[in-house]
Design a protein around this motif. Structure first.
Motif, PDB file in Angstrom:
ATOM      1  N   ARG A  24      -3.150  -4.333   6.673  1.00  0.00           N
ATOM      2  CA  ARG A  24      -2.482  -4.777   7.474  1.00  0.00           C
ATOM      3  C   ARG A  24      -2.120  -6.220   7.535  1.00  0.00           C
ATOM      4  NH1 ARG A  24      -6.524   0.044  10.256  1.00  0.00           N
ATOM      5  NH2 ARG A  24      -5.652   1.986   9.625  1.00  0.00           N
ATOM      6  N   SER A  84       0.962  -1.274   0.029  1.00  0.00           N
ATOM      7  CA  SER A  84      -0.176  -0.093   0.036  1.00  0.00           C
ATOM      8  C   SER A  84       1.294   1.562   0.420  1.00  0.00           C
ATOM      9  CB  SER A  84      -0.871   0.265   0.894  1.00  0.00           C
ATOM     10  OG  SER A  84       0.119   0.211   2.190  1.00  0.00           O
ATOM     11  N   GLN A  85       2.098   1.301   0.840  1.00  0.00           N
ATOM     12  CA  GLN A  85       2.898   2.377   0.736  1.00  0.00           C
ATOM     13  C   GLN A  85       3.507   2.791  -0.732  1.00  0.00           C
ATOM     14  OE1 GLN A  85       6.112   2.258   3.960  1.00  0.00           O
ATOM     15  NE2 GLN A  85       4.634   0.774   5.275  1.00  0.00           N
ATOM     16  N   TYR A 122      -4.544   1.103   2.457  1.00  0.00           N
ATOM     17  CA  TYR A 122      -3.390   0.333   3.553  1.00  0.00           C
ATOM     18  C   TYR A 122      -4.318  -1.684   3.523  1.00  0.00           C
ATOM     19  CZ  TYR A 122      -8.537   0.333   5.874  1.00  0.00           C
ATOM     20  OH  TYR A 122      -9.367  -0.209   6.615  1.00  0.00           O
TER      21      TYR A 122
END
Length: 941
Positions: free
Chosen positions: A605, A573-574, A603
């Motif tokens: 996780r 995602s980054q 994002y």
């Protein structure tokens, strides 16, 4: 009839009107900046000033401030650190509140120490802050009595002074480290051996340990006087009643005769450029500061205020250029920025900061100076100027739109600044109207002219702070001066401003439909099911007039990645955010969003992935378009990928030499038992090498390709009927499959049994203690509430025991969580910093407090404090968009009933000592916890 002559005549008349209008506006700029008419101000006969404003956000709350226009700069040589010590003593007994009574009473009224009750001391000021509920007259009365006592009735009991020495020294200890050691080296250079360099507010340890009682009391006597004080009251209050209270309490302060003069201490100017180069083995990064000190410029009239706006143009546009440079494949620095403004009380400064890329410190300095010179030589472009004009106008417009929903503490902060530094306080309505008028009169030439005023050779200081490490090439002063000369003489080309599109989507998606609607009256939410299977929860509110928040999530996360692609999945995602969407790079998106308030980011996780966003009602469609593109058209950008990897590599070079980063990294590994699939505190060099762009893109597209499993939550200022078509168009059109959302339990678990680990890092005499009681436990809403209350009760007892009784810590606290995924588990964590030789005693005391709760529960007094604090917190949370967004999302993830969100008071009132005792016996398992302590390297055997 001569049409040409008539047209020219009309143009001449129009020009005359415009010129006349500009002349009139120019004359208006000579006027003083008006003071906000919504603020009632006054001055008592003793010289004390006051500011009162009625503001209903948050409801039933008031912000109180006591501002004292004196700080460490007013200390005598034998008082260094005592301005700050006085601040501490204000919480340790006054005429009307004995030791601990002040804090204890406020806690029983729902006031949290640190969050709602606090203070700070700086070079030139000391400010006390107190937020109170306004619905109980007794609390308001005592709150004003506390404020008055701080002003002239602090007790200064000798025994309490001696106890507080330990607390203040622990705060001093907290500030020790590489940053402090390097600061001690460059402060005398930066401040040219002025008094500022010799009066750090924390003071000197030797003085703190040995000062005489009367030396402390003398500072209070000299500087806590009404002519140097202001009282600020902002909140859901009655103006007349508050003014009466101020006069009642603060007219009692007696004016001081033969007062000591409060001086504004100068920083001596210098013609030569000063250079300070400092290294430390524990420094995590290489940083360069470039400071051009300037004479203090007070903002008095509208011309000055206009100039502040012009200054914003210069810094804002330059920083956007610098940010673009960080997105190169091999960026010259990790980040950089320049700002103009107040530096300390006696000077302004044009300041730049560069976080260097690896060991190329001179390269980062050279590029930052070169970009500054590029602006100085060629100026900004018209395109940059027009875009930033939209950005500035939008920022003022948002503030204006939220003028009725602005938090009282923002106003309180503003009035304190007005008293202390005469900062303009015209009010947001005036500011917005003024900016709308003044922006068209600001020219690009005016902005471009600033560089020549700001970037000069006199009063210039270059500071370099770097790790003392093999491989890091630290430049010499001669090399720095060579770079300054090179940049001064080298030619620079003009900046090329790339044109960008005006719309995100060339082709609109085919809209879906709402197939089912369900309302939940207690929570005030509406749940929509779209034709593609996506479920959307809507919570319209009036908490903010210009805010819409949203979050869409699905089960999955990086748990779905193959083990060999694990690292690529974690940072996917980054990488996508750095790359942009569709045909637009990240820099292009920023240019397109000029004048808009849109923040949308995906994002990923461990067991969930999704997208979060923040926007305004008018920009909601743009935010939804960007959301759609993050699902359907993520951009593959090799340059952005290399840039991110290189920046991470650079940041990691010496990160673990810093004790704090090292401690957090090791703590994370201990808690997850070095599991290969756990996300670390920071990526290692080896992990970075494993990230593959193709794997990243493939994984991202796979988990975001199935919208059916997503659940979205929208909270903010919108109407359900008006938002529906937008949701159908941009969310209802997302691609879906029939695959059910799932996640994998990767088996990441904390160790079982009693685990004790000593870590050794750093040379300063300080330790960090971390205790974690954690493990598997079946999730229940009741138990989640119980361990939350346990943590809050324990925090109260730790402050009483470790800080107030033992003087062994500056701060200590506990927090908890309970969750269902990836498995039913809980944690209660206690942490505090302290002196190494006090670790065992303080840990024993902590365990003693836990065992007391296990044996006897908590006292009715402490239970009432916890309940009051929770209820008061929830009262404000219920009016907060972010809280509702997170809570509604949590209701999905943890499968909780959203209709019970508003029933918080019943569950809080149901808390009782017996249940908390049982919970303490269950969850504080003395045979199953983790204790990790950081010690300095000198203690390693």
């Amino acid at each position: 009839m001569n049409y040409k002559l008539i047209t020219q005549g009309m143009m001449l008349c129009l020009l005359a009107v415009v010129v006349a209008g500009q002349t009139s506006f120019a004359q208006q700029l000579d006027k003083k900046i008006p003071f906000d008419a919504q603020v009632r101000t006054g001055k008592l006969k003793n010289g004390l000033k006051y500011y009162i404003r009625k503001n209903a956000k948050p409801e039933k709350r008031v912000e109180l401030r006591l501002a004292v226009n004196a700080g460490s700069m007013q200390e005598n040589d034998n008082q260094q650190g005592l301005a700050h010590f006085v601040e501490h003593m204000a919480f340790n007994g006054t005429k009307n509140f004995k030791k601990n009574e002040l804090v204890s009473y406020l806690q029983s009224a729902g006031v949290k120490f640190g969050a709602h009750l606090n203070a700070y001391t700086s070079f030139d000021e000391t400010v006390y802050m107190l937020r109170l509920p306004t619905d109980k007259q007794e609390v308001m009365d005592k709150g004003f009595q506390i404020l008055e006592d701080w002003a002239h009735n602090v007790s200064f009991d000798n025994k309490e002074i001696d106890k507080e020495r330990g607390v203040v020294i622990e705060e001093w200890r907290l500030g020790r480290g590489a940053g402090q050691r390097m600061r001690d080296q460059y402060f005398p250079v930066l401040l040219n051996d002025s008094r500022y360099a010799k009066r750090l507010p924390i003071g000197k340890k030797k003085i703190l340990e040995n000062f005489k009682y009367n030396t402390l009391k003398q500072f209070y006597k000299d500087w806590y006087r009404p002519d140097l004080m202001a009282v600020v009251v902002v909140g859901d209050i009655d103006l007349d009643a508050m003014e009466k209270k101020i006069k009642q309490h603060f007219s009692r302060l007696k004016p001081v005769k033969n007062v000591r003069e409060k001086k504004l201490y100068p920083v001596p100017p210098h013609q030569k450029t000063f250079v300070s180069i400092n290294t430390d083995k524990e420094a995590p990064f290489s940083q360069v500061q470039i400071i051009y000190k300037k004479p203090l410029k007070k903002v008095k009239n509208l011309t000055d205020y206009r100039q502040q706006i012009i200054n914003r143009f210069h810094s804002g546009m330059l920083n956007q250029r610098l940010r673009e440079l960080t997105e190169k494949a091999d960026p010259p620095f990790i980040n950089a920025g320049f700002y103009y403004g107040s530096f300390i009380r006696s000077i302004d400064a044009y300041s730049g900061s560069v976080l260097a890329n690896g060991d190329d410190i001179l390269g980062g300095l050279r590029v930052a100076l070169t970009e500054s010179k590029r602006v100085r030589k060629h100026g900004f472009t018209k395109g940059e100027f027009e875009r930033y004009k939209k950005t500035i106008l939008n920022s003022y417009k948002r503030a204006y739109n939220e003028r009725k929903k602005t938090d009282s503490k923002s106003f309180a902060r503003e009035y304190v600044a007005h008293f202390l530094q005469k900062e303009p306080t015209p009010g947001v309505k005036f500011e917005y109207e003024f900016v709308k008028k003044v922006l068209p009169t600001i020219t690009l030439a005016e902005v471009n002219a600033l560089s020549k005023k700001w970037i000069t050779k006199d009063n210039r200081v270059i500071i370099i702070n770097a790790p003392e490490k093999k491989g890091v090439i630290v430049p010499t002063e001669a090399q720095v001066r060579t770079v300054l000369k090179e940049v001064a003489f080298n030619a620079v080309k003009p900046y090329k401003d790339k044109a960008v599109g005006t719309k995100l989507m060339d082709k609109m998606p085919t809209a879906g439909k709402v197939t089912n609607t369900k309302t939940y009256p207690k929570s005030g939410t509406t749940e929509l099911t779209l034709s593609n299977g996506i479920v959307v929860t809507l919570k319209p509110t009036d908490f903010k007039d210009d805010q819409v928040l949203f979050n869409g999530y699905s089960l999955g996360g990086y748990s779905l990645a193959a083990a060999k692609n694990h690292v690529s999945a974690i940072y996917a995602s980054q990488i996508i955010v750095a790359s942009g969407v569709s045909k637009f790079k990240a820099a292009d998106l920023r240019k397109m969003m000029a004048g808009k308030s849109v923040s949308v980011k995906p994002y990923i996780r461990e067991v969930t992935h999704g997208v979060s966003g923040a926007t305004t009602p008018q920009d909601l469609e743009t935010a939804l378009q960007m959301t759609h593109l993050y699902f359907t058209q993520p951009r593959k950008d090799e340059t952005a990928f290399k840039s991110m990897k290189n920046q991470y590599k650079s940041m990691m070079q010496n990160l673990m030499a810093n004790p704090n980063f090292y401690f957090q990294d090791q703590l994370t590994k201990i808690k997850n038992q070095n599991h290969p699939r756990a996300a670390g505190f920071f990526p290692t060099k080896e992990e970075l090498e494993k990230i593959d762009l193709d794997q990243t893109m493939a994984f991202y597209k796979r988990i975001f390709s199935n919208g059916q499993n997503f659940k979205f939550v929208f909270v903010g200022n919108f109407k359900v009927d008006k938002i529906k078509p937008l949701l159908e168009k941009y969310i209802g059109s997302l691609p879906t499959t029939q695959q059910k959302a799932t996640f994998k339990d990767l088996g990441i678990r904390p160790p079982k049994g009693k685990v004790t680990k000593k870590l050794y890092k750093g040379k300063d005499p300080k330790s960090q203690v971390h205790l974690s009681f954690m493990g598997a436990a079946k999730y229940s809403t009741k138990d989640a509430s119980l361990i939350k209350a346990l943590a809050e009760a324990l925090s109260i007892k730790l402050i009483e025991k470790l800080r107030e009784e033992k003087g062994g810590v500056y701060g200590a606290g506990a927090y908890s969580y309970m969750q269902k995924k990836p498995y039913d588990n809980y944690a209660i964590v206690v942490s505090f910093p302290c002196a190494p030789n006090n670790v065992d005693d303080l840990v024993t005391a902590t365990m003693g407090e836990i065992k007391k709760i296990q044996k006897s529960g908590i006292s009715s007094k402490d239970l009432k404090k916890v309940q009051a604090q929770q209820i008061r917190s929830m009262e404000t949370n219920m009016k907060n968009n972010r809280y509702w967004l997170n809570t509604l999302r949590s209701a999905y993830v943890n499968e909780k009933d959203r209709e019970k969100i508003t029933e918080y008071e019943q569950s809080i009132q149901a808390l009782n000592s017996k249940d908390m005792q049982k919970a303490a016996q269950k969850y504080f398992d003395m045979k199953n916890y983790i204790k990790v302590v950081l010690y300095p390297e000198t203690m390693k055997k």
